[in-house]
Design a protein around this motif. Sequence first.
Motif, PDB file in Angstrom:
ATOM      1  N   ARG A 243      43.021  34.941  30.966  1.00  0.00           N
ATOM      2  CA  ARG A 243      43.625  33.798  30.270  1.00  0.00           C
ATOM      3  C   ARG A 243      42.570  32.910  29.613  1.00  0.00           C
ATOM      4  N   ARG A 244      41.469  32.702  30.377  1.00  0.00           N
ATOM      5  CA  ARG A 244      40.455  31.766  29.889  1.00  0.00           C
ATOM      6  C   ARG A 244      39.578  32.351  28.789  1.00  0.00           C
ATOM      7  N   THR A 245      39.329  33.650  28.815  1.00  0.00           N
ATOM      8  CA  THR A 245      38.266  34.179  27.959  1.00  0.00           C
ATOM      9  C   THR A 245      38.699  35.233  26.952  1.00  0.00           C
ATOM     10  N   GLN A 246      39.860  35.811  27.128  1.00  0.00           N
ATOM     11  CA  GLN A 246      40.245  36.938  26.286  1.00  0.00           C
ATOM     12  C   GLN A 246      39.276  38.113  26.406  1.00  0.00           C
ATOM     13  N   ALA A 247      38.502  38.117  27.461  1.00  0.00           N
ATOM     14  CA  ALA A 247      37.540  39.214  27.639  1.00  0.00           C
ATOM     15  C   ALA A 247      38.289  40.531  27.777  1.00  0.00           C
ATOM     16  N   GLU A 248      37.735  41.587  27.198  1.00  0.00           N
ATOM     17  CA  GLU A 248      38.399  42.883  27.291  1.00  0.00           C
ATOM     18  C   GLU A 248      37.948  43.683  28.482  1.00  0.00           C
ATOM     19  N   LYS A 249      36.702  43.489  28.847  1.00  0.00           N
ATOM     20  CA  LYS A 249      36.188  44.253  29.984  1.00  0.00           C
ATOM     21  C   LYS A 249      35.874  43.302  31.123  1.00  0.00           C
ATOM     22  N   ILE A 250      36.732  43.309  32.120  1.00  0.00           N
ATOM     23  CA  ILE A 250      36.504  42.450  33.276  1.00  0.00           C
ATOM     24  C   ILE A 250      36.155  43.325  34.474  1.00  0.00           C
ATOM     25  N   SER A 251      34.965  43.111  35.006  1.00  0.00           N
ATOM     26  CA  SER A 251      34.487  43.915  36.133  1.00  0.00           C
ATOM     27  C   SER A 251      34.387  43.046  37.384  1.00  0.00           C
ATOM     28  N   PHE A 252      34.289  43.701  38.526  1.00  0.00           N
ATOM     29  CA  PHE A 252      34.088  42.970  39.781  1.00  0.00           C
ATOM     30  C   PHE A 252      32.865  43.523  40.503  1.00  0.00           C
ATOM     31  N   SER A 253      32.054  42.627  41.048  1.00  0.00           N
ATOM     32  CA  SER A 253      30.945  43.063  41.892  1.00  0.00           C
ATOM     33  C   SER A 253      31.238  42.610  43.321  1.00  0.00           C
ATOM     34  N   VAL A 254      31.238  43.567  44.244  1.00  0.00           N
ATOM     35  CA  VAL A 254      31.731  43.296  45.597  1.00  0.00           C
ATOM     36  C   VAL A 254      30.659  43.590  46.655  1.00  0.00           C
ATOM     37  N   TYR A 396      25.423  42.861  40.090  1.00  0.00           N
ATOM     38  CA  TYR A 396      25.924  42.588  38.725  1.00  0.00           C
ATOM     39  C   TYR A 396      24.771  42.712  37.733  1.00  0.00           C
ATOM     40  N   GLU A 397      23.639  42.091  38.059  1.00  0.00           N
ATOM     41  CA  GLU A 397      22.489  42.141  37.141  1.00  0.00           C
ATOM     42  C   GLU A 397      22.033  43.578  36.919  1.00  0.00           C
ATOM     43  N   ALA A 398      22.073  44.377  37.981  1.00  0.00           N
ATOM     44  CA  ALA A 398      21.571  45.751  37.878  1.00  0.00           C
ATOM     45  C   ALA A 398      22.545  46.691  37.171  1.00  0.00           C
ATOM     46  N   CYS A 399      23.836  46.439  37.283  1.00  0.00           N
ATOM     47  CA  CYS A 399      24.814  47.462  36.863  1.00  0.00           C
ATOM     48  C   CYS A 399      25.640  47.123  35.629  1.00  0.00           C
ATOM     49  N   CYS A 400      25.804  45.840  35.298  1.00  0.00           N
ATOM     50  CA  CYS A 400      26.771  45.515  34.244  1.00  0.00           C
ATOM     51  C   CYS A 400      26.128  45.464  32.857  1.00  0.00           C
ATOM     52  N   ASP A 401      26.922  45.838  31.850  1.00  0.00           N
ATOM     53  CA  ASP A 401      26.453  45.785  30.462  1.00  0.00           C
ATOM     54  C   ASP A 401      26.733  44.412  29.860  1.00  0.00           C
ATOM     55  N   LYS A 402      26.125  44.189  28.717  1.00  0.00           N
ATOM     56  CA  LYS A 402      26.227  42.887  28.040  1.00  0.00           C
ATOM     57  C   LYS A 402      27.658  42.535  27.617  1.00  0.00           C
ATOM     58  N   ASP A 403      28.437  43.552  27.302  1.00  0.00           N
ATOM     59  CA  ASP A 403      29.781  43.247  26.790  1.00  0.00           C
ATOM     60  C   ASP A 403      30.839  43.096  27.888  1.00  0.00           C
TER      61      ASP A 403
END
Length: 462
Positions: A243-254, A396-403
Motif C-alpha cells: 500500500r505504501r510503496t507500490q513496490a513490485e518485489k517484496i521480499s522477507f529476510s527471516v 538482506y545485505e548479502a542476498c537482496c538485489d537493488k530492485d
Amino acid sequence: MDFISTRGKVEKTGFIRTFLMGLGDDGGLMLPTDIPAVPQEVFKQWEQLSYRDLMLEIFSYFTNGEIPREELKQLIDESYSGFRSPEVTPVKQIHDSLYVLELFHGPTFAFKDIALQFMGNLYSYVSRKENEIINILGATSGDTGAAAIQGVRGKEGIRICILHPHQKVSKVQELQMTTVDDENVLNLSVHGNFDDCQRIIKELFADVEYKNKYHLRAINSINFVRILAQTVYYFYAYFQISRRTQAEKISFSVPTGNFGNIFSAYLAKRMGLPIHRLVLATNENNILERFVKEGVYRPGDFRVTHSPSMDIQIASNFERYLYYLLDQNQEKVTSLMQQFQSEGQIVIDPQLLKKVQSDFSAHGVKNEECLQIISKYSGEYDYLADPHTACGIAAYEACCDKDEVCVTLATAHPAKFNESIQLCDISQKFPAEIQALFDKPQHMTVVENSKQEVAEQLKRFF
Ligand SMILES: *Cc1c(COP(=O)(O)O)cnc(C)c1O
C-alpha cells in the motif's frame, strides 16, 4: 480441512486434535492435507483489515468451524490485548528498500509471544470445552520458554514445564522464565545445550503411551497452530508495504533457528501471497545455510553466538519443508528422516537443490559481522537491532538485489540481549518491565542432561 503427518502414519484428523497432538503420533509433523489457495480478490479485502481481523480470516480457512467464529474472535482479541503496540506487529522503514517488521511488542519482548499468547488461550479454551487436562512440556533456547510460560501462567487446568540449557540463555531470558512464581510453572535448567533439551523432549513425546498418560502437549514450533499464527504478520506486513510503496518485489529476510518462522513465510507464499524472495538468515550454526547452498543437511560443530535463540543444529521444522520439496511423498520423507537418524546427514540431488534455491536464498552471519551490523544500523539509521534481527539485516545485505524491497523480521527487543549490545559500545535504556525482573526471586531446578532425570521431575510435578 483435514490434517495429516509428513510421515503418513497418522489418520486424518481435525484442527483441535492436531493442535493437541503437537508432534505427529508417528514421529512426523502435522500439516493440512491441502494448503488453501486464497483467491487474489480475497487479498484485496484483506489489505484493509486490522491484524486481529486478518488473523480471524486466515484461521477460518483452517479451523473447519471447530471453533465458532465469535469464540475464535474472542480468543484472538484476548491474545493481543496485552501487546504494547495497537498494530500488534508494526512495520518501520529503515531506508528506501529496507523495512523492519517488529515482532517484539508482546509480554516477553520476542516474536514467540505472537503465537504463544494465542496458544495459551487456545489450550485454556480446549481445556474448558473438552474437560481436558493440559500438561505442557517444551524445550527452549530462551524465548519460547518465556513466551509459553507467560501464555499460560496462572491458568486453570494447565501446567507447564520448560527445559532450558543451563546458563546458555541470556540473563533477561532466564529471569523472564524463572521469576514467575505461579504454581503451574516448572523450570528445569539442563546441563547441556538446546539440542540436548530438544532431544529429551522429542524422546518423551515419541513415547505415545507416556504422552497420553500425562496428557502431554507441545508448545514448540512442532505445533502446527504456532506455524499458522505466525503466517499472519507476513500477510499484514506485505499489505502495509504494498500500500505504501507500490513496490513490485517484496521480499522477507527471516532470522532462522528451528525453521519455524521461515516455514510460516513459506506457507503464506503457498497460500498465494506473492512474496518475491525468502531469505533464510542463520548465524554460525549454519546447517540451513549449508543446505540451501550445497544440498547437504548435516549438523556441524556447535558454536556459541550472539544470537542464542538461533543456536540450533537440528531444525525441528525442516521436515515440513522436506515434505513439500519431495512433492508430498510421505514414504520418501520417512526414509530420508530415517537415513538422517542412521547416517547423520541428508544429501539431495542437484535437481532438488535447484528447487531449494528457487525457494530460498541463504546467508550465515559470522559473530563479528553481527556486531558490525548492530553498530552500523545504530550509527547510520538510529535503529538499534537485537543480534537476531541483525542477522536478518546482514542476510538482506548479502542476498537482496537493488530492485527489491526487503522486510527484515525484528524477532526480539535489543534489551533482551544486552550482553551483545554492550560489545558494540552502545548503552541502552531498558524498558521498565524488563528492569523490574532483576529484583525478583528466581525459581528453577538444575538437572543433568538425562531423560530419566527429567522424567523423574515430571512425575512429581504433573
Ligand atoms: C526463536 C527465535 C528465532 C528463530 O525462530 P525459529 O522459528 O526457530 O526459526 C529467531 N530470533 C529470536 C529472537 C527467537 O526467539
